[in-house]
Design a protein around this motif. Structure first.
Motif, short mmCIF file in Angstrom:
data_model
loop_
_atom_site.label_atom_id
_atom_site.label_comp_id
_atom_site.label_asym_id
_atom_site.label_seq_id
_atom_site.Cartn_x
_atom_site.Cartn_y
_atom_site.Cartn_z
N ASN A 1 0.79 -1.20 -0.07
CA ASN A 1 0.15 0.13 -0.07
C ASN A 1 0.99 1.39 0.05
N CYS B 1 1.06 2.03 -9.89
CA CYS B 1 -0.26 1.13 -9.95
C CYS B 1 -0.44 -0.20 -10.72
N GLY C 1 -2.21 -4.64 -3.77
CA GLY C 1 -1.89 -3.54 -3.12
C GLY C 1 -2.69 -2.17 -3.52
N LEU D 1 1.25 -3.16 -8.72
CA LEU D 1 0.37 -3.48 -7.71
C LEU D 1 -0.58 -4.51 -7.89
#
Length: 180
Positions: A26, A42, A48, A45
């Motif tokens: 995160n 992004c 996350g 992830l």
């Protein structure tokens, strides 16, 4: 049609590299600007998430537009506001970073900016700066490291030149206990 990715400045690329992001992380960006870092983070992830905060309405609007697919999927959130860690849940973020955010080398401790609230003992806080000249790079490195040492057990200063830009980074981990 594939969306064209913005060209990230060397300082943003280095900050992302220093964080050693894993799919489960995160991430919290302080001063997210137009969302260029988020656009690169992004896709990495898995489960996350990414939260970016910036006090500029124009920057937040651009960040949301640039990262619309991630925002729509609930993977990224952009907040128009000055940094206030009291608005966030404690120990929520694995990686916290700021690029060219003067707050951490010019200001002293303020409870609203004490990022220890939002990190765990396994988190990393990365600050990267691109000062206009070498003498400022050294003075910013000293000031940012001094401030970070007041809050964290482990603080490392790194300097590099990338793409012709002289950069400095402060990497901090293991937050010291807060005295309230």
């Amino acid at each position: 049609m594939r969306k064209i990715q913005a060209i990230a400045p060397a300082r943003i690329k280095w900050a992302i590299e220093l964080m050693e992001i894993e799919p489960k992380h995160n991430i919290f960006e302080i001063g997210c600007g137009s969302g260029i870092a988020a656009q690169r983070i992004c896709p990495v992830l898995g489960r996350g998430s990414f939260v970016g905060v910036d006090k500029s309405p124009a920057a937040i609007k651009a960040a949301i537009a640039r990262n619309a697919a991630y925002t729509k999927a609930g993977r990224s959130i952009f907040i128009e506001a000055p940094l206030n860690v009291l608005d966030r849940e404690p120990a929520l973020f694995d990686r916290v970073f700021a690029v060219n955010v003067n707050l951490f080398w010019t200001d002293t401790y303020d409870i609203k900016t004490d990022i220890r609230r939002i990190v765990s003992k396994r988190s990393i806080f990365v600050q990267v700066y691109e000062p206009p000249n070498a003498s400022q790079r050294r003075s910013i490195a000293r000031a940012a490291a001094k401030n970070a040492n007041e809050l964290f057990e482990n603080v490392t200063t790194k300097m590099t030149t990338r793409g012709g830009a002289g950069l400095v980074a402060i990497i901090a981990s293991v937050p010291k206990k807060r005295v309230v």
